[in-house]
Design a protein around this motif. Structure first.
Motif, short mmCIF file in Angstrom:
data_model
loop_
_atom_site.label_atom_id
_atom_site.label_comp_id
_atom_site.label_asym_id
_atom_site.label_seq_id
_atom_site.Cartn_x
_atom_site.Cartn_y
_atom_site.Cartn_z
N GLN A 191 0.85 -1.19 0.00
CA GLN A 191 0.00 0.00 0.00
C GLN A 191 0.89 1.25 0.00
OE1 GLN A 191 -2.56 -0.38 3.43
NE2 GLN A 191 -3.98 -1.73 2.37
N ALA A 192 0.35 2.35 -0.49
CA ALA A 192 1.12 3.60 -0.54
C ALA A 192 0.19 4.79 -0.37
CB ALA A 192 1.86 3.70 -1.86
N PHE A 193 0.72 5.83 0.27
CA PHE A 193 -0.01 7.09 0.43
C PHE A 193 0.32 7.98 -0.77
CE2 PHE A 193 0.04 11.53 2.10
CZ PHE A 193 -1.33 11.66 2.23
N ILE A 194 -0.72 8.40 -1.51
CA ILE A 194 -0.53 9.17 -2.73
C ILE A 194 -1.44 10.40 -2.71
CG2 ILE A 194 -0.85 9.16 -5.25
CD1 ILE A 194 -0.11 6.21 -5.22
N MET A 195 -0.87 11.56 -3.03
CA MET A 195 -1.64 12.80 -3.05
C MET A 195 -1.86 13.34 -4.46
SD MET A 195 -0.27 14.90 0.30
CE MET A 195 1.33 15.29 -0.38
N THR A 196 -1.46 12.56 -5.49
CA THR A 196 -1.60 12.98 -6.88
C THR A 196 -2.67 12.13 -7.57
OG1 THR A 196 0.76 13.55 -6.92
CG2 THR A 196 -0.36 13.34 -9.04
N SER A 197 -3.54 12.75 -8.34
CA SER A 197 -4.60 12.00 -9.01
C SER A 197 -4.07 11.32 -10.26
CB SER A 197 -5.75 12.94 -9.39
OG SER A 197 -5.35 13.82 -10.44
N LEU A 198 -4.80 10.32 -10.73
CA LEU A 198 -4.43 9.63 -11.96
C LEU A 198 -4.43 10.58 -13.16
CD1 LEU A 198 -6.34 6.23 -11.62
CD2 LEU A 198 -3.88 6.50 -11.96
N SER A 199 -5.38 11.49 -13.18
CA SER A 199 -5.46 12.44 -14.30
C SER A 199 -4.26 13.38 -14.30
CB SER A 199 -6.76 13.23 -14.25
OG SER A 199 -6.86 13.98 -13.05
N GLN A 200 -3.82 13.80 -13.11
CA GLN A 200 -2.63 14.65 -13.02
C GLN A 200 -1.40 13.91 -13.52
OE1 GLN A 200 -3.10 15.58 -8.79
NE2 GLN A 200 -3.27 17.75 -9.30
N GLU A 201 -1.29 12.65 -13.10
CA GLU A 201 -0.18 11.81 -13.56
C GLU A 201 -0.17 11.70 -15.08
OE1 GLU A 201 1.20 8.09 -11.35
OE2 GLU A 201 -0.91 8.26 -10.82
N ALA A 202 -1.34 11.39 -15.64
CA ALA A 202 -1.45 11.18 -17.08
C ALA A 202 -1.08 12.45 -17.85
CB ALA A 202 -2.86 10.74 -17.44
N THR A 203 -1.49 13.59 -17.34
CA THR A 203 -1.16 14.87 -17.99
C THR A 203 0.35 15.09 -18.01
OG1 THR A 203 -3.28 15.86 -17.35
CG2 THR A 203 -1.48 17.37 -17.90
N LEU A 204 0.99 14.85 -16.89
CA LEU A 204 2.44 15.01 -16.80
C LEU A 204 3.14 14.03 -17.74
CD1 LEU A 204 2.84 15.45 -12.94
CD2 LEU A 204 3.17 17.21 -14.69
N GLY A 205 2.65 12.79 -17.78
CA GLY A 205 3.25 11.80 -18.66
C GLY A 205 3.10 12.16 -20.12
N GLU A 206 1.94 12.68 -20.48
CA GLU A 206 1.67 13.11 -21.86
C GLU A 206 2.61 14.24 -22.26
OE1 GLU A 206 -0.28 12.79 -25.46
OE2 GLU A 206 -0.98 11.70 -23.71
N GLN A 207 2.79 15.20 -21.37
CA GLN A 207 3.68 16.33 -21.66
C GLN A 207 5.12 15.85 -21.83
OE1 GLN A 207 2.97 18.89 -18.28
NE2 GLN A 207 1.07 19.73 -19.14
N ALA A 208 5.56 14.98 -20.94
CA ALA A 208 6.92 14.47 -21.02
C ALA A 208 7.14 13.67 -22.30
CB ALA A 208 7.23 13.59 -19.80
N PHE A 209 6.14 12.88 -22.69
CA PHE A 209 6.27 12.06 -23.89
C PHE A 209 6.35 12.93 -25.13
CE2 PHE A 209 4.67 8.61 -26.82
CZ PHE A 209 5.74 7.76 -26.61
N GLY A 210 5.59 14.02 -25.15
CA GLY A 210 5.64 14.94 -26.28
C GLY A 210 7.03 15.52 -26.46
N GLU A 211 7.68 15.85 -25.36
CA GLU A 211 9.05 16.38 -25.43
C GLU A 211 10.03 15.31 -25.91
OE1 GLU A 211 9.99 17.94 -21.60
OE2 GLU A 211 8.33 19.39 -21.61
N ILE A 212 9.84 14.08 -25.44
CA ILE A 212 10.73 12.99 -25.84
C ILE A 212 10.59 12.71 -27.34
CG2 ILE A 212 11.13 10.50 -25.59
CD1 ILE A 212 10.28 10.84 -22.63
N LEU A 213 9.37 12.74 -27.85
CA LEU A 213 9.15 12.47 -29.28
C LEU A 213 9.85 13.50 -30.16
CD1 LEU A 213 5.36 11.45 -29.31
CD2 LEU A 213 7.34 9.97 -29.71
#
Length: 243
Positions: A6-28
């Motif tokens: 188990q883990a304590f998390i304060m970030t939502s899945l949608s926030q994570e996905a947004t950050l991942g999408e932004q990072a992937f765009g830069e990598i591409l």
């Protein structure tokens, strides 16, 4: 569910996905996609087989193969995943690639990125409190806190994440129909191909190779049971050494 942690998390899945999408765009924008149609197709095939067997099959999964000598792969929050052609030389076959990609995908489904973001927020708050300390010992306390944070919290935390990703990834590759025994063989090959001295495990974000291999062997019985019950069994899959 696979590791029981188990883990304590304060970030939502949608926030994570947004950050991942932004990072992937830069990598591409920086990386060159492979033009080898066969290897691109295999990478996508392996990724899709893994994704549907995770606890998050409905993420916007996407799988790329980048042309580079790097022996690496990654998966970002939200499901954007990539491998480098240099990694395929060590993998040698689909099952080994499934072991690596399963590990990276496990970081996403276990939400390790969100755990790290939550951890960083907590550390930041702690450091702000510490800077409010007064007295002649303040600098020494801050110095010790900085060392304690780096070696006492951040690195062990990362090593724990890596070990958990190995455990979960092994289950994913087995469910996807790839022989989980190949994960042990892959990490043995990878360890032998590394050049230069490795840092002590205490100061590393990843488990030492010997530790990782020993843990994988410990996880194998459950993974083999999953493999036995898999809808399809591909064994080692297609070889990358074919022309």
């Amino acid at each position: 569910p696979e590791s029981g942690k188990q883990a304590f998390i304060m970030t939502s899945l949608s926030q994570e996905a947004t950050l991942g999408e932004q990072a992937f765009g830069e990598i591409l924008q920086k990386e060159k996609e492979s033009q080898d149609a066969r290897l691109v197709a295999i990478t996508k095939r392996v990724g899709e087989r893994l994704a549907v067997n995770t606890t998050m099959p409905d993420l916007d999964w996407e799988f790329k193969l980048f042309e580079s000598d790097q022996m690496n792969a990654f998966a970002l929050p939200g499901g954007k995943t990539a491998a480098y052609t240099g990694l395929l030389k060590v993998c040698e076959n689909e099952a080994a690639l499934a072991a690596v990609m399963g590990h990276e995908i496990a970081h996403v489904t276990a939400r390790h990125g969100a755990q790290r973001m939550t951890q960083q927020q907590a550390i930041s708050i702690g450091m702000q409190v510490a800077t409010g300390l007064a007295g002649p010992g303040r600098e020494m306390i801050l110095g010790a806190l900085g060392v304690g944070v780096q070696y006492g919290i951040q690195l062990p935390f990362s090593r724990d994440n890596e070990a958990e990703a190995d455990q979960i990834g092994l289950i994913y590759m087995a469910r996807a129909g790839y022989d989980p025994n190949e994960a042990v063989r892959f990490w043995t090959r990878f360890s032998q191909m590394k050049q230069g001295a490795q840092p002590p495990e205490l100061l590393s974000t990843h488990p030492a190779d010997a530790t990782r291999i020993a843990n994988l062997k410990r996880y194998l019985p459950r993974a083999l049971a999953e493999y036995k019950n898999a809808k399809n069994q591909y064994g080692l899959g297609e070889s990358f050494l074919q022309k």
